[in-house]
Enzyme design. Sequence first.
Site, short mmCIF file in Angstrom:
data_model
loop_
_atom_site.label_atom_id
_atom_site.label_comp_id
_atom_site.label_asym_id
_atom_site.label_seq_id
_atom_site.Cartn_x
_atom_site.Cartn_y
_atom_site.Cartn_z
N HIS A 91 9.92 0.69 -0.53
CA HIS A 91 8.72 1.16 -1.25
C HIS A 91 9.18 1.81 -2.55
O HIS A 91 9.15 3.02 -2.72
CB HIS A 91 7.98 2.16 -0.35
CG HIS A 91 6.64 2.57 -0.86
ND1 HIS A 91 6.08 3.79 -0.55
CD2 HIS A 91 5.74 1.94 -1.64
CE1 HIS A 91 4.89 3.88 -1.13
NE2 HIS A 91 4.67 2.79 -1.80
N TYR A 111 -10.07 -4.10 2.73
CA TYR A 111 -9.59 -3.35 1.57
C TYR A 111 -8.08 -3.19 1.57
O TYR A 111 -7.45 -2.94 2.60
CB TYR A 111 -10.25 -1.98 1.55
CG TYR A 111 -9.89 -1.15 0.33
CD1 TYR A 111 -10.14 -1.62 -0.95
CD2 TYR A 111 -9.29 0.10 0.46
CE1 TYR A 111 -9.82 -0.88 -2.07
CE2 TYR A 111 -8.97 0.86 -0.66
CZ TYR A 111 -9.23 0.36 -1.92
OH TYR A 111 -8.91 1.10 -3.03
N CYS A 127 2.04 9.59 -6.40
CA CYS A 127 3.00 10.60 -6.84
C CYS A 127 3.70 10.22 -8.14
O CYS A 127 4.79 10.68 -8.42
CB CYS A 127 4.05 10.84 -5.75
SG CYS A 127 3.45 11.77 -4.33
N ARG A 164 -5.71 3.10 3.74
CA ARG A 164 -4.85 2.64 4.82
C ARG A 164 -5.34 3.24 6.13
O ARG A 164 -5.79 4.39 6.17
CB ARG A 164 -3.40 3.09 4.60
CG ARG A 164 -2.64 2.33 3.56
CD ARG A 164 -1.13 2.55 3.75
NE ARG A 164 -0.78 3.95 3.84
CZ ARG A 164 -0.40 4.71 2.81
NH1 ARG A 164 -0.36 4.19 1.60
NH2 ARG A 164 -0.07 5.96 2.98
N LYS A 194 1.88 -4.30 1.83
CA LYS A 194 2.70 -3.46 2.71
C LYS A 194 3.07 -4.19 4.01
O LYS A 194 4.17 -4.01 4.53
CB LYS A 194 1.98 -2.16 3.04
CG LYS A 194 1.41 -1.40 1.85
CD LYS A 194 2.46 -0.93 0.88
CE LYS A 194 1.85 0.03 -0.13
NZ LYS A 194 2.74 0.39 -1.23
N SER A 218 2.68 7.20 -2.31
CA SER A 218 1.55 6.78 -3.14
C SER A 218 0.95 7.96 -3.88
O SER A 218 0.91 9.08 -3.37
CB SER A 218 0.47 6.11 -2.27
OG SER A 218 0.97 4.93 -1.69
N ARG A 221 -8.88 1.80 -6.87
CA ARG A 221 -7.74 1.01 -7.34
C ARG A 221 -8.10 0.03 -8.45
O ARG A 221 -9.26 -0.34 -8.62
CB ARG A 221 -7.18 0.19 -6.16
CG ARG A 221 -6.68 1.03 -4.99
CD ARG A 221 -5.27 1.49 -5.19
NE ARG A 221 -4.80 2.34 -4.12
CZ ARG A 221 -3.51 2.54 -3.84
NH1 ARG A 221 -2.58 1.92 -4.55
NH2 ARG A 221 -3.15 3.37 -2.87
N ASP A 258 5.87 -0.80 -7.31
CA ASP A 258 5.57 -0.41 -5.93
C ASP A 258 6.62 -0.83 -4.91
O ASP A 258 6.92 -0.08 -4.00
CB ASP A 258 4.21 -0.98 -5.51
CG ASP A 258 3.66 -0.36 -4.24
OD1 ASP A 258 3.79 0.87 -4.09
OD2 ASP A 258 3.11 -1.08 -3.40
#
Length: 656
Positions: free
Chosen positions: A295, A266, A319, A117, A275, A317, A437, A342
């Site tokens: 989220h 990406y 976690c 990001r 997002k 993210s 990913r 997510d």
Amino acid sequence: MVFSDITSANNMDTAQMKSVITEVSEMTAEINKRNLDLETPNLKDFQGKIASLSLKVRTFVGECVRLCQPSDIHICDGSDRELKNLLNIMQKAGMIEPLPKYNNCWLARTDPGDVARVESKTFIVTKDRRETIPMPKKGVKGLLGNWLSPDDLKTAIQERFPGCMAGRTMYVVPYSMGPVGSPLSKIGIELTDSPYVVASMRTMTRMGESVLEALQDNDFVKCLHSVGCPLPLKKNLVNNWPCDPERTIVTHIPETKEIISFGSGYGGNSLLGKKCFALRIGSTIARKEGWLAEHMLILGITNPKGVKKYIAAAFPSACGKTNLAMMTPSLPGYKVVCVGDDIAWMKFDEDGILRAINPENGFFGVAPGTSMHTNPVAMKTVLSNTIFTNVAKTSDGGVFWEGLEKETPNDVTITSWLGDTNWSKESGKPAAHPNSRFCTPAGQCPIIDPQWEDPKGVPISAILFGGRRPEGVPLIYEAFNWRHGVMVGAAMRSEATAAAEHKAKVIMHDPFAMRPFFGYNFGHYLQHWLSMEERTDKPLPQIFHVNWFRKDEKGHFIWPGFGENVRVLDWVLQRIDGNNVGEECAVGILPKPSSLNMEGLENQNIDLDELFRIPKDFWQQEIEDIEKYFTEQVGDDLPNEIAEELKKLGKRIEKL
């Protein structure tokens, strides 16, 4: 619309551009009357291809064609044949390679400058800055989003987009966030010059002809994306990955429901349904319509008595969101099913019950740390029809990342994500990028909930907040009430993750796990959450905070985590049922002694006293840090209710 203000002003500065807005508006009206029959040769060539689209979609496509000047247009139908063609195009271009060890799996390696990001280059565009972000304290850098003025957006577009798709195909991607036709779903159209994005959007959303049929001539979220590499190329590509990291920008215009992204190919920078739509634009729509775009994962859990409940959980993210969403419970008689890992869209039904859908159609999960030990369900999910990005490759045609050491044969060699063909741990570099990913269809998850595509959504009984907190924060506690729970969400802190532009191990404020994803002023967002109490006469979900990551003095995790987390959910279910298994303490309601089911863990010597200890000095510092954060970052926009809840917490801690 932003694009129509730009397309005829290719060589003008901002002041000159303003003077032609009226002229451009008149031209756009004329375009609509003439059914986009322009003099522009490029668009004239595409008339047949876009004739089947609704007027609003044709107008959008036409504006972007004039701006970006692609050499071709392809309207995506979402078919298997189309996907095969996209994969073939990418393979021939060297963007992906097959992984013969698995069924229809592929490996992509990005330019190392395009791996995460780009929060510093991500903006919300509004006329009034305060609509986007709170006014930080004078001399303090604001951390709750980035604002861009409409004029600066036009300048940014003008500097990047004219001719950006020259020599490339513009793909028209119609997609639905949520099941097609559900009253909880929304539709978007993404225009992109990246086949990687199209293939990934096919996995992550419901994409294709059925969406266009459902859309008809209604409004939709307009999404324009370009990798920023017109042909012929002016520079050599790294890993055959087109991008322009130096000029990357990701922008959102809530007023007109538009997303404009340039330079990155990406993740959420380019898969604009993720997002950008599901959270940033989604949260602004949710605020207007009275619901929540969050989220959060969604899981269903059934206890040994056959009682099933649904839980939503917000973690930053990396976690443990996917691990929790796909948990394999260690306690006999429990069953966990996955609705989403997510994002959750939560709306009240006609009876006032808060229901949720997963607006996505796939998983875009962090690979490192995923294994048969930590998440066997995810591993079984990704072994077919998956695009892996920035993981390592094994010589037997498989994949590798940190966490798979015990599952990888010793006789294979590993090629790292950076192309080191004989990688070893001794190199000192990771085999896979920390934010590598997998992009895989949710429908092939072995424990996907049978109700995961129910257009009504699933009823939410509890909401969990959590993050990586190595010290001070107990394994589980329940908020006293909704207001206290909103404050708990607002005060969330966690170690930074590799998904963002930060170094790990730094404790960062990440309210609601939404800090990078707010679509509007965080203070207004908190007020919206508080208003949920007024929107229903039914009980709201109970709110809890969890922390799987507390460590002892030697730096070892105290709680075993993963499948053992069902023991925490078991306690949550007891609280939902109203069982008297909690006792009030300074921070919230903790489990009573022996109320946490520890059967089978007796030999692990888990220090429950330390796991639930509330150190006074730690929490005094915690409150001081949170209060400073609220004062500096939210200021006058902080709701009084949240400030009062923090004061109450401080008084309770003082009595310890």
